[in-house]
Enzyme design. Structure first.
Site, PDB file in Angstrom:
ATOM      1  CB  SER A  66      54.210  46.384  36.988  1.00  0.00           C
ATOM      2  OG  SER A  66      54.696  47.694  37.174  1.00  0.00           O
ATOM      3  N   GLY A 309      57.032  42.750  37.074  1.00  0.00           N
ATOM      4  CA  GLY A 309      56.960  43.802  38.074  1.00  0.00           C
ATOM      5  C   GLY A 309      58.310  44.154  38.650  1.00  0.00           C
ATOM      6  CB  ALA A 310      60.744  46.820  37.928  1.00  0.00           C
ATOM      7  CB  SER A 311      60.105  45.639  43.493  1.00  0.00           C
ATOM      8  OG  SER A 311      60.889  44.456  43.466  1.00  0.00           O
ATOM      9  N   GLY A 313      65.306  46.796  43.412  1.00  0.00           N
ATOM     10  CA  GLY A 313      66.251  45.709  43.504  1.00  0.00           C
ATOM     11  C   GLY A 313      65.682  44.322  43.288  1.00  0.00           C
TER      12      GLY A 313
END
Length: 477
Positions: A66, A309-311, A313
């Site tokens: 994000s 920013g989560a991705s 893992g």
């Protein structure tokens, strides 16, 4: 920190903290960078992929997640400067096909609402699996079938993946370029982000990290089965990939009033200032004020422009501190690395910049009436059941997929989980709760997002729950 000795000290301290945390919490790899007063350090630790043993290097790429939303907002403001977009015009002026399942709702959403997370679109977990340059068009077409609104535009604040994706499609409509091509041309190139790409096809040609999830039985880190999200999520952060050095360069562009480290003007000083201005403030400690693209974290009297920013893992973070000429960027390849990022950010603010970070919340109240918050709250494919157990609020969060495709993408993104264990909360004050078992100082930094708040009491019942900046709306109870 603006001399060699100070810079060396920063590098050594970060390296020490990173090594200790990664060893204790099974984070395979981590990379972080700091720019301050004309100097820069980058620290890399561990491995980028446990399946291959490839090292995490200073120039290893990772999914931006994000953090991309600030880049998407930058692109929107560039088109506003060119007269191709008006922030206060309805989105349908440029995208006549934009519609939601509630008649007339889409027509009330302005361009500004998309990038200020005040649009109310109920599509935060909508993952259509379209690929290629028509992906964003497919996303917008799918909204009308079953996606309504959580609130009227401008009425509340709720972190919005859907708003940013629609903004990306809006950019395609007014420029004639596919979003990935526009991102490369108008952000990567002028900023000098030479290590960044827009797809897994590009990332595979260079050193790239993958995310990991901890095995519940052994607590060993295992690589994710999903590297990027579908192309439909590009403008929200699902596909852009790059390095810490590139994030530092992008942060410096916003630090320097829109002029990149290459000397190219990317945005006007007025536009970069507008992105930092408060667009909406819920006046709740767990929900920082929002600008355009940036989240505006108050640390006492100092404002930190931030976006994480989560991705699948992994987690990235970009922070800009305009008052102190500092940019901090980091990536860790387990979700728990956000705790290390918070630790490093607070250390930089306190020890390097001399900023006093006051307690965000103090004490707790045992006499708070819990009944206004009990009930069931929903948003797109998410149900949260709130009850009272042993004098505390207990929340049960469940993902309810709309179809098999949505379930497959979400569960891969979340590491195989469709529900979370029950979580107890203790009242800090009416309408504000902390997860039980955490010392209150945990929430002084970025992790204030772990607090939960309830809003808009009507007839003795809260209308909304806010967790992690996202709203769910009461539907029963």
């Amino acid at each position: 920190m603006n001399n060699d000795n100070a810079l060396h000290t920063v590098e050594a301290q970060i390296r020490q903290q990173v090594a200790a945390y990664c060893a204790a919490d099974n984070v395979p790899g981590f990379v972080a960078g700091v720019h301050h007063a004309g100097e820069r350090v980058v620290v890399a630790h561990g491995v980028a992929n446990t399946a291959t043993g490839a090292p995490m290097r200073e120039d290893t790429g990772f999914l931006y997640g994000s953090v991309t939303k600030v880049m998407t907002t930058t692109l929107v403001l560039r088109q506003v400067e060119r007269g191709a977009l008006d922030l206060d015009a309805p989105v349908v002026r440029y995208l006549p096909e934009f519609a939601l399942s509630v008649p007339g709702a889409a027509e009330r959403i302005l361009v500004r609402h998309l990038i200020a997370h005040t649009n109310g679109i109920d599509a935060d977990l909508y993952f259509p699996d379209a690929r290629g340059h028509g992906a964003l068009k497919s996303y917008v077409e799918g909204l009308a079938a079953g996606h309504g609104v959580l609130f009227e535009p401008g009425e509340q604040l709720s972190y919005s993946n859907g708003g940013m994706i629609i903004a990306g499609r809006l950019l395609e409509a007014v420029t004639g370029l596919a979003f990935p091509d526009l991102l490369a041309r108008d952000v990567y190139a002028p900023v000098g982000m030479t290590g960044s790409g827009t797809s897994a096809d590009q990332a595979i040609l260079r050193s790239t990290a993958v995310g990991h999830f901890l095995d519940p039985g052994t607590m060993a880190a295992r690589p994710t089965g999903m590297f990027t999200l579908p192309d439909t999520w590009g403008p929200a952060g699902g596909t852009p990939i790059g390095t810490v050095a590139d994030l530092l360069a992008f942060g410096r562009t916003h630090l320097d009033g829109g002029v990149s480290p290459t000397g190219t003007r990317v945005l006007s000083a007025e536009s970069t200032a507008l992105m930092r201005q408060v667009a909406f403030d819920m006046a709740s400690p767990n929900v920082p004020p929002i600008g355009l693209g940036w989240v505006l974290y108050p640390f006492g009297d100092t404002t930190v422009l931030a976006m994480s920013g989560a991705s699948p893992g992994g987690v990235s973070l970009l922070c800009v501190v305009p008052e102190h000429d500092l940019v901090f960027a980091a990536f860790g390849n387990t979700p728990g690395a956000i705790l290390l990022q918070d630790q490093l950010l607070c250390w930089l603010l306190r020890e390097r910049l001399g900023i006093e970070i006051p307690a965000l919340v103090t004490g707790s109240e045992s006499e708070v009436d819990l009944s206004p918050y009990v009930g069931t709250y929903r948003s797109d494919q998410l149900r949260i059941d709130v009850s009272v157990v042993d004098g505390q609020l207990e929340e049960r969060m469940t993902y309810e997929p709309a179809d098999a495709s949505q379930e497959r993408i979400f569960t891969e993104f979340a590491g195989g989980k469709t529900s979370a264990p029950p979580q107890r909360y203790v009242p800090v004050r009416p309408g504000l709760f902390a997860p039980a078992g955490y010392p209150l100082e945990t929430f002084d930094g970025y992790l204030r997002l772990l607090l939960v708040s309830y809003h808009d009491l009507r007839d003795g019942r809260a209308r909304f729950r806010n967790g992690g900046g996202r709203l769910t709306r009461r539907v029963s109870g």
